[in-house]
Scaffold this active site. Structure first.
Site: not given
Lengths: 671, 203, 571
Positions: A296, A365, A367, A369, A372, A383, A511
C-alpha cells in the site's frame, strides 16, 4: 515478549535436558526417521554388548555405544531447546490468559474458558477482554501491549475496520459490548501459545520433502553398509557389527535430521519475536518464495500524510487570494493534510490563521461529495478533488477557467502530487498541490528487493498520473492506480496464474478476499476480525513495511535448512576416509594408504568419526536457532556464498575435526 | 481405478501387438535387407568380408588376423580366439586381469619363447599380450622390426630387404591422432612371400 | 610410454570432447523437431509408413496420454516385444536364415537376452557368432536396438514435456513418439551410417560363413553376416550388443581407427543432442548447455584417469621387460589411448560396446568404467535414459542446495516438492539396491562364486561389474565372468528389468507431476541452474550422492586390486 532470551541460559537448558530424554519415546522418535534409525542401531549395539562376541575391546564398544546414544540425545536436545525458547515466550501469554473472567450482559461473571462462540460479553474500563471477538456496541481505547508490546492505546469501536479485539488486552476507557468470535481454546492467544511452543507444529511442505530425501539417503546408505559383510566374506574376513554400525551412523544425515525441527521451531520463533504471528509454518515458507509484493502506498512507501507544497492560482487570481481561500477552507480540517495547507499559507504568504468564526458552518468531507470547506454566512469556500469541485460550482463559472484548472491539475499529478481544487463562492481560484513524502530509504529497499528477485507493486487510490510519478520517485517496480479491492484481487490472481507467489498486507474487511487469495496475507492487528481471519499472518504492530522483513525471515528459514543439509551431506566424504581404511585393513592391509588423515589406529579412527558426527550437532545448534545470516542479494551470490561456507566447509571441516579428535583420543589412550 | 486400468490395458493391447509385428518387419527384415542390397552392389568386396584370394582360393580376410607359427613368417599377437587362436568363428580376448598369475605366467612364457628366437629388449608389449578380439590383424612397427632378424635368417633374405618390406607396410595414425602406427601381418607376410619368390626367380 | 604419447592421448580425449559439444546442437535441433511433432523433409518419404502404422495399430497419434497411460502403453509394448524375441530365440533352430543350423537357445538364456535387448542393456552371456543365426540377430535383436533406443528417447520427451508444460496431464502419445523417433531419426541415420560402415569394411551379407586356407595352410572359418546394419544402430542407439563376441574389438565390427572414432561419436551423438533438445523444450538452451558441460566435465576427468592408468601399463609385467602401455586385451589399430577413450564413452553412455577387454584393464583403469555405470550412466548416458537419469540428479541437486538461496527449490520453472523428491529417490535407490544387493547375494552363494575367472579382489570386481552393468543397462562386462548359467542369467535378468523400468516409471510419474504444476518464471531470486556454480554443484552432487554409495564396494574391488598389485601380489 519481544525480549530475545539468551540462547543457552540455565533456565532454558535444564528443562531442555529433561525434554531430550522424554523425546526418546519411540512414538515420538519415529517422527524423525534418521534419529530413529540411530536409536535402533544404538539399542542393537547395547544389546549385543551383553550377548554378542564381537572381538572388539569392551572399552571401545562402550565408548561407541555412548556416542551413538549421545548422537540421538543431541538431536532431541536441539528440538527441546528450540521448543523451550518458544515456551518461555508463551509463558507470559499464558499467565495473561489463565485468569480471564467474562462479564455477561446480565452482570454474572463466568470463566473465559467456558465462553462459546457467539456469546456476548461486556467489558468496561480497567477490565481485560476475555476472548477474541468483535465490538458490536460502543467505543473504547484499548491497551494491546500484552499482545503487541506496544503501550500506546488503540481505539476499538463497533462497525468499521477497527472492531476486532483480542483476548488478554485491557480496556482503558468506556465500555464496549463484544461478541465472541472464537471457540474457547482456539483464540488468538491460544494459537499463539501453541505455535511458539511448537506443540501443534506440523511439518511444512519443504520439511516433508526434505525428510523424504533424508530417508532416501538413509536407505541408500543402509544398503551400502548392509552389503559390506557379504563383500568382506568374499575377501575372507569379517567386519564387526559395531564397526558397521559406526559407518552407517556417520553416513546417514544425522546432523540435519537432528536439527531439522529445531530450525523450523526457531524460524517460527523469530517471526513471533518480530511481533508477527503466522498461522502455519507453511505461510512462513511461502514468505521465502514470494515473487511479488503488493505494498500500500500510504504508510509503506510514503509517510501517511501528504503535505501541501504549492499554491497554483488560475490566471487572474493572485497567489495570496488562493492561499487565503485555501486557508479558510482548511480551518476546520483537522486532517494532517488540512493542517499542512494552513501551515503553508502561513509560511509562504505570512497569513494569520484565525479561529473558525462563530456561526460559520463547516462543510464536512464525505465520500459522496468529496469536498470540504467553510460556509461563513453565505461566503462559501471549498476545496476538494478537481472533478468534485468542478461539479459543485455553477455551470457559468466554468468555461476557460475549468480548462485551465484541469491543465494545472494534470501538471501537478504528473509530478506525483495530488491536486486539490479551491473555489470561493462558486469561482474557481486554483490548485493546492499536495505532495506525497516518500519514506526515507524506501528506494534502497526496493533496489534490494529487486536484487532478490522480488517485484514490488504499489497499490494506491491515486490517479494513474500521480501514481506513476510516485512509483518513479520511490523506485517501486509497478503500480496499481485507483485501486479498488476488486482490482487488488484481480491483480493477485493474475500474478498467481503466471506462477508467481504474492504477498500483501491489509486491514479492512474489503481487503479480506485479497488477503485470503494472496500466498502470504499479512493482516494488521488493528484491522477487522474478517481481515485477521483471512490473512495467514497477523502483524501485531500493524506495520505494513514489515512485509519486507517477513520475506527475509522466510528466506532465512529455508536457507538455514538448506545450508545445514548441504553441510551434513558433504561431511560424508571425510567420514568415509576415516572409516573405510580402518574397517577394511584386516582384509587388505594395503588399503592403509586411504588413511589420508593418518589417524592413529583403526579404532581411534572409527571412534573419532563417530564422535565428530555426534559433537557437530550441539556445535551447530546455535546456528540452527539463530539462522543463517540472510543478506538481500541475488540468488547467484547467495548460492556462491553458502556453497563456499557450507558446501566446501562441509567437505573440509570434518577432515580437520576428525583429525583433531583423533589426536585427543590417541593422547588419552581411549582407543 | 482398477477398471480404468483394465480398459487402458485393452486399449494398449492392439497397438502393442501390431506395432511389434510392423517394426519387426521394417527394422528386422526390410532395413537389413535394403542395406544388404545396396552394399552388395556398391561395396561388394567389403560387404562380403574383405576377402583376400590367391589363385581363386580364399586365403583369409584383409581385416582378420591369422595365426603364424613358422619362423619364416612374421608372427601376429598371441590370440585367445578359439582353442588354437585366430579362430574367426570364436572371437575372444583372454580377459585376464593384470593381477592374474595366469597372465603373468603366460607373458613370462611368451617372453622366454621370443627371447629364444629373437633376442632383444625391450620386448614389444603387443607381441606378448593377447588382443581383445583374438583376431587382431596388426602388430606395432616395433614388434615387426623386432622379428626382422629371425625372418631374414629363416628366409635367407638380407636383413635390409626385410626391413624395407616392413617399413613399406607401416601405416601411420590418421591425422597423427587416430590409431597407432601399425603393420598388417597378413599383408606383410604376403609381401614377404612375393619378395622371396621374386628373389628366387631373380637368382 | 613417452610423455609425447601421453600428451597425444589427452589430446585425443579433448578433440573428441570438443566434437561431441559441436554435435549437440545439430542433433538436438533434429530431435527437437521430432519432439514437437514438426514436419521434416523425411516426412515426405516416410510419412505414409508412419500413417500406415497408426492405421494398422489403431493408434490416434494426436490423442495425448497422461503419465499412467503413457507408462502403461509403454510397458505393454515392452512385454510384447520381450515375448516376441524370446520366441524367436527359442525357435531359432526351426526358423529360416540359419545356414549353420544353430539350435534354439535355452529358456534362461533366451529370457536373459530378450530382457537384455528390450532394456537397452544388450548384456551378452553368449558369443554372438557361435550361438545366433542371422535371423535372430536381425529380427530378434536389431529390432530391439531400435525400439529400446526409441523408448528411452520417448520417456525423455515425456519428461521434457513435464517440465515445459503447465497445468496439464498431457505428456504426449507414446506410440507417436516411439514411431516418429524410429522413422525420422534412428532409421534414416542408420541407413547412412550402415553404408559408411560397409564402405569402411564392415560386412553386410546374408551369408554366414567363409572358409579360408591361411598362408600357413591352416583352415580358418570366418563368420560374416549382416553386421553393418546392426552395428549402426548398436552404436547410435547406445545398445552395444555386438554381432560378434569380441564386439567392437572385432575387426569386422570396427575395422579402422577412423571407424572407431566415428563409433564413439555416434554413441554420444543423440545423448548429447538431447541436452540441447531439453534446453529448447524448456525455452532456455543455456539449461541444456549447463547439463552438457557438467556431463563433459565428468567425462574428461574419467577418460583422463583411464588413459593415465592404461598408459602406465601393467606393473606386474615390468620385471619381465614388458614395458609400455597395457596392451593385454587391446587392439593394435586403436592403441591404448583410443581404447581408454572408448571404454569411458561406452560406460558413460549405456552403450556396452567394447573395443578392448575391460577385464584386462588396469585396476583403476577398469574402475572408471565401473564407476561411470554406478553413477547411473548419466554422463551423456544412454539415448533418453542418460538425460532423464541426469535430470533425476539435477532434481536432487536442486533440492539439496536449492534451499540455500531461501526459496522452495525450483528447476527450470517447476517447484520441486515432496512428490518429485520421493520419486527421484525411488528411482535412484534402485541402483544401489540391485548393484550392491545382488552382488552381495552372488559373492556368498556357490553358484555366484563359480562365475569369476579371476581370484582375489579382481574376482569380486568381475561380479560387481556384472550387476552394475546389468542394473545400469550398460551391457559391457568384465568378461572373464562365466555368466551363461541359469543363476547369472536369472539374477542379471532381474537386475536389467528393474534397473530399466523402476527408473522409467518413476520418471514418467515425475513428468506427470511436473506437468500438472504451474510454471514459475525464473528471476534473479531463482536458484541459478545455468553457469559455472550450478555445473560445479551438479558434479559434486553426482559424485557425493552417486559415488559415496559405492565407495565400500570399490574399495574392496578395484582399489584393493590396484593396491595389492602395487605391492606385487598376484592372484
Amino acid at each position: 515478549m519481544s525480549q530475545p532470551t539468551s540462547m543457552f541460559s540455565a533456565e532454558l537448558v535444564v528443562p531442555a535436558l529433561g525434554g531430550s530424554l522424554r523425546k526418546l519415546h519411540p512414538a515420538q522418535l519415529v517422527r524423525n526417521p534418521v534419529l530413529f534409525t540411530t536409536a535402533v542401531v544404538a539399542l542393537l549395539l547395547t544389546v549385543l554388548l551383553f550377548v554378542g562376541q564381537t572381538g572388539l575391546s569392551l572399552g571401545f564398544q562402550i565408548q561407541l555405544i555412548v556416542w551413538l546414544w549421545l548422537t540421538v540425545l543431541f538431536g532431541t536436545f536441539a528440538e527441546s531447546l528450540a521448543e523451550g525458547r518458544g515456551r518461555a515466550q508463551a509463558a507470559s501469554l499464558r499467565a495473561t490468559r489463565s485468569d480471564l473472567v467474562a462479564r455477561l450482559p446480565d452482570g454474572s461473571k463466568v470463566s473465559a474458558a467456558t465462553l462459546q462462540k457467539g456469546a456476548v460479553v461486556m467489558v468496561a474500563a480497567g477490565e481485560l477482554i476475555p476472548a477474541d471477538g468483535e465490538v458490536i456496541a460502543g467505543v473504547a481505547s484499548v491497551n494491546e501491549a500484552a499482545i503487541t508490546g506496544e503501550s500506546a492505546p488503540v481505539i476499538r469501536e463497533a462497525g468499521g475496520d477497527r472492531s476486532a479485539v483480542t483476548a488478554g488486552t485491557r480496556v482503558l476507557s468506556d465500555e464496549i459490548t463484544v461478541r465472541v468470535t472464537q471457540e474457547a481454546g482456539q483464540g488468538f492467544l491460544d494459537r499463539m501459545i501453541a505455535l511458539v511452543e511448537g506443540a501443534q507444529r506440523q511439518k511444512t511442505p519443504n520439511e516433508i520433502a526434505l525428510t523424504i530425501l533424508l530417508v532416501g539417503l538413509t536407505i541408500i546408505f543402509l544398503i551400502a553398509v548392509a552389503t559390506i559383510p557379504a563383500f568382506a566374506r568374499y575377501a575372507g574376513g569379517q567386519i564387526p557389527v559395531a564397526v558397521l554400525a559406526a559407518l552407517l551412523i556417520t553416513l546417514i544425515p544425522t546432523t540435519i535430521a537432528a536439527l531439522l525441527s529445531a530450525i523450523g521451531i526457531a524460524g517460527m520463533d523469530r517471526l513471533v519475536q518480530f511481533n508477527v504471528l503466522a498461522k502455519s509454518g507453511r505461510a512462513v515458507e511461502a514468505a521465502g518464495d514470494i515473487d511479488v509484493l503488493l505494498l500500500d502506498k500510504t504508510g509503506t512507501i510514503t509517510v501517511g500524510d501528504r503535505q501541501a507544497s504549492q499554491f497554483l492560482p488560475l490566471n487572474g487570481t493572485s497567489p495570496v487570494t488562493l492561499a487565503r481561500a485555501a486557508l479558510v477552507a482548511s480551518l476546520a480540517d483537522e486532517t494532517p493534510e488540512g493542517r499542512s495547507i494552513v501551515r503553508l499559507a502561513q509560511e509562504a504568504h505570512g497569513l494569520e490563521a484565525p479561529e473558525v468564526p462563530a456561526g460559520a458552518e463547516v462543510i464536512p468531507f464525505t465520500a459522496q461529495t468529496r469536498i470540504s470547506g467553510l460556509d461563513n454566512a453565505g461566503h462559501v469556500v471549498t476545496k476538494g478533488a478537481v472533478d468534485a469541485i468542478l461539479r459543485s460550482v455553477p455551470e457559468a463559472a466554468r468555461g476557460t477557467a475549468a480548462t485551465e484548472l484541469r491543465r494545472i491539475a494534470e501538471d501537478v499529478a504528473r509530478q506525483g502530487q495530488t491536486p486539490l481544487a479551491v473555489a470561493e463562492n462558486g469561482v474557481l481560484l486554483g490548485i493546492v498541490a499536495l505532495k506525497d513524502v516518500i519514506k526515507a530509504g524506501v528506494r534502497d529497499r526496493f533496489a534490494e528487493l529487486r536484487k532478490m528477485g522480488i517485484r514490488t507493486v504499489m497499490i494506491t487510490g491515486d490517479n494513474p498520473l500521480t501514481a506513476a510519478a510516485i512509483a518513479a520517485e520511490s523506485g517501486v517496480d509497478d503500480f496499481l492506480a485507483e485501486a479498488t479491492p476488486e482490482d487488488k484481487l484481480a491483480l493477485i490472481r493474475r500474478e498467481q496464474q503466471g506462477g508467481r507467489l504474492v504477498a500483501m498486507c491489509g486491514d479492512g474487511t474489503n481487503d479480506a478476499p485479497a488477503l485470503a487469495q494472496a500466498d502470504v496475507g499479512v493482516a494488521m492487528n488493528t484491522g477487522t476480525q474478517a481481515a485477521r481471519e483471512a490473512g495467514n499472518m497477523v502483524d501485531l504492530d500493524s506495520d505494513p513495511t514489515k512485509l519486507i522483513e517477513i520475506v527475509g525471515l522466510g528466506k532465512q528459514l529455508l536457507m538455514t535448512r538448506g545450508a545445514l543439509t548441504t553441510f551434513s551431506v558433504a561431511n560424508d566424504v571425510a567420514k568415509y576416509f576415516a572409516i573405510i581404511p580402518a574397517m577394511f585393513l584386516v582384509l587388505y592391509p594395503q588399503l592403509s594408504v586411504l588413511n589420508v588423515m593418518h589417524l592413529a589406529t583403526p579404532q581411534s579412527a572409527i571412534l573419532s568419526a563417530i564422535m565428530f558426527n555426534a559433537l557437530i550437532i550441539p556445535a551447530l545448534v546455535p546456528l540452527a536457532l539463530k539462522g543463517v545470516r540472510y543478506r538481500p542479494v541475488g540468488a547467484g551470490q547467495l548460492l556462491a556464498r553458502n556453497l563456499a561456507i557450507f558446501g566446501m566447509g562441509g567437505l573440509i571441516a570434518p577432515f580437520v575435526g576428525i583429525k583433531a579428535i583423533d589426536l585427543v583420543v590417541a593422547a588419552l589412550h581411549l582407543a | 481405478m482398477t477398471s480404468a486400468i483394465n480398459r487402458e490395458l485393452v486399449a494398449a493391447l492392439r497397438p502393442s501387438l501390431v506395432m511389434t509385428g510392423l517394426f519387426a518387419g521394417l527394422l528386422g527384415l526390410a532395413y537389413p535387407a535394403a542395406i544388404t542390397g545396396i552394399a552388395q552392389v556398391a561395396f561388394p568386396w567389403a560387404a562380403n568380408g574383405s576377402l583376400v584370394t590367391e589363385h581363386g582360393q580364399v586365403i583369409g580376410s584383409d581385416l582378420i588376423g591369422q595365426g603364424f607359427a613358422s619362423p619364416r613368417y612374421f608372427h601376429g599377437r598371441p590370440s585367445a580366439a578359439g582353442s588354437a587362436g585366430y579362430d574367426a568363428s570364436a572371437s575372444a580376448g583372454s580377459n585376464l586381469a593384470p593381477s592374474s598369475q595366469a597372465l603373468h605366467d603366460r607373458v613370462a612364457g611368451a617372453v622366454k619363447d621370443i627371447a629364444a628366437t629373437s633376442p632383444g629388449s625391450p620386448v614389444p608389449p603387443d607381441l606378448v599380450t593377447t588382443s581383445a578380439s583374438g583376431l587382431d590383424p596388426h602388430i606395432s612397427p616395433e614388434a615387426a622390426f623386432f622379428q626382422v632378424d629371425r625372418v631374414a635368417a629363416a628366409r635367407g633374405l638380407p636383413r635390409e630387404t626385410v626391413r624395407a618390406l616392413v617399413t613399406a607396410q607401416v601405416e601411420q595414425p590418421l591425422l597423427g591422432l587416430l590409431g597407432e602406427p601399425r603393420v598388417n601381418v597378413l599383408r606383410l607376410n604376403r609381401a614377404l612371400d612375393e619378395a622371396t619368390v621374386s628373389r628366387a626367380q631373380g637368382h | 610410454m613417452t610423455s609425447a604419447t601421453l600428451v597425444s592421448g589427452f589430446g585425443l580425449i579433448l578433440v573428441f570432447t570438443a566434437l561431441v559439444a559441436l554435435l549437440a546442437k545439430p542433433f538436438g535441433l533434429w530431435l527437437f523437431a521430432i519432439y514437437e511433432g514438426r514436419q521434416t523433409p523425411l516426412h515426405r518419404v516416410l510419412g505414409p509408413v508412419e500413417r500406415g502404422f497408426y492405421r494398422l495399430a489403431g493408434v490416434n497419434p494426436d490423442q495425448e496420454q497422461n503419465w499412467r497411460q503413457y507408462a502403461l502403453h509403454l510397458m505393454l509394448f515392452q512385454v510384447a516385444t520381450v515375448v516376441f524375441t524370446y520366441a524367436i530365440l527359442r525357435l531359432q533352430g526351426v526358423l529360416p536364415m540359419n545356414p549353420r543350423g544353430l539350435p534354439g537357445i535355452s529358456p534362461d538364456g533366451a529370457m536373459n537376452t530378450a530382457i537384455a535387448f528390450v532394456t537397452n542393456t544388450n548384456w551378452q552371456w553368449y558369443a554372438g557368432e557361435t550361438v545366433l543365426s542371422n535371423l535372430s540377430q536381425m529380427v530378434g535383436l536389431t529390432l530391439h536396438n531400435f525400439l529400446s533406443a526409441a523408448t528411452g528417447i520417448a520417456v525423455a520427451f515425456a519428461l521434457f514435456r513435464g517440465f515445459a508444460r503447465a497445468q496439464t496431464s498431457n505428456l504426449g502419445n507414446f506410440w507417436a513418439d516411439c514411431t516418429r523417433i524410429t522413422l525420422y531419426v534412428l532409421l534414416p541415420a542408420c541407413v547412412v551410417y550402415a553404408l559408411y560402415l560397409v564402405a569402411s569394411g564392415v560386412p553386410q551379407t546374408f551369408a554366414s560363413l567363409v572358409n579360408a586356407t591361411t598362408l600357413e595352410g591352416a583352415h580358418q572359418a570366418i563368420v560374416v553376416g549382416p553386421v553393418a546394419s546392426q552395428e549402426a544402430i548398436k552404436m547410435l542407439g547406445t545398445n552395444g550388443g555386438g554381432f560378434f563376441n569380441a564386439n567392437s574389438a572385432h575387426p569386422f565390427e570396427n575395422p579402422t581407427a577412423l571407424v572407431d572414432f566415428v563409433q564413439m561419436l555416434s554413441i554420444f551423438a543423440l545423448g548429447a543432442g538431447l541436452t540441447y533438445t531439453f534446453g529448447k523444450a524448456v525455452g532456455n538452451t543455456r539449461q541444456g548447455w549447463a547439463i552438457l558441460w557438467a556431463m563433459l566435465l565428468l567425462f574428461v576427468a574419467g577418460a583422463s584417469i583411464v588413459w593415465w592408468r592404461e598408459a602406465a601399463g601393467n606393473p606386474m609385467l615390468h620385471h619381465l621387460g614388458v614395458m609400455g602401455a597395457n596392451m593385454e586385451g587391446k587392439e593394435v589399430r586403436f592403441g591404448a589411448a583410443a581404447s581408454a577413450l572408448f571404454a569411458t564413452v561406452t560406460t558413460a553412455a549405456s552403450c556396452g560396446a567394447v573395443n578392448a577387454m575391460h577385464d584386462s584393464f588396469t585396476a583403476l583403469g577398469g574402475m572408471i568404467p565401473l564407476f561411470n555405470m554406478q553413477l547411473g550412466e548419466i554422463v551423456i548416458g544412454g539415448v533418453g535414459s542418460g538425460i532423464y537419469g541426469f535430470l533425476l540428479f539435477a532434481v536432487l541437486a536442486v533440492f539439496l542446495a536449492g534451499l540455500m538461496v531461501g526459496r522452495t527449490p525450483e528447476y527450470v520453472g517447476k517447484k520441486i516438492e515432496a512428490r518429485e523428491v520421493k520419486l527421484a529417490v525411488l528411482a535412484i535407490v534402485i541402483l544401489p539396491l540391485c548393484i550392491l544387493g545382488l552382488t552381495a547375494v552372488a559373492v556368498v552363494l556357490p553358484a555366484g562364486l563359480a562365475g569369476p575367472l579371476a581370484k582375489g579382489p579382481h574376482g569380486f570386481s568381475e561380479i560387481l561389474y556384472a550387476f552394475t552393468s546389468a542394473t545400469a543397462n550398460n551391457g559391457s562386462a568384465f568378461a572373464g565372468l562365466t555368466a551363461g548359467t541359469p543363476f547369472y542369467n536369472g539374477l542379471l535378468g532381474v537386475a536389467m528389468w528393474l534397473g530399466r523400468f523402476l527408473v522409467v516409471i518413476p520418471v514418467l510419474a515425475i513428468a506427470g507431476s511436473l506437468a500438472a504444476r504451474k510454471q514459475t518464471p525464473a528471476g534473479p531470486g531463482s536458484f541459478p541452474t545455468t553457469g559455472g556454480l550450478w555445473i560445479g554443484l551438479l558434479v559434486a552432487t553426482i559424485l557425493i550422492v552417486g559415488g559415496l554409495t559405492f565407495l565400500p564396494s570399490l574399495a574392496l574391488g578395484p582399489v584393493a586390486d590396484h593396491l595389492t598389485g602395487a605391492a606385487n601380489l598376484l592372484y
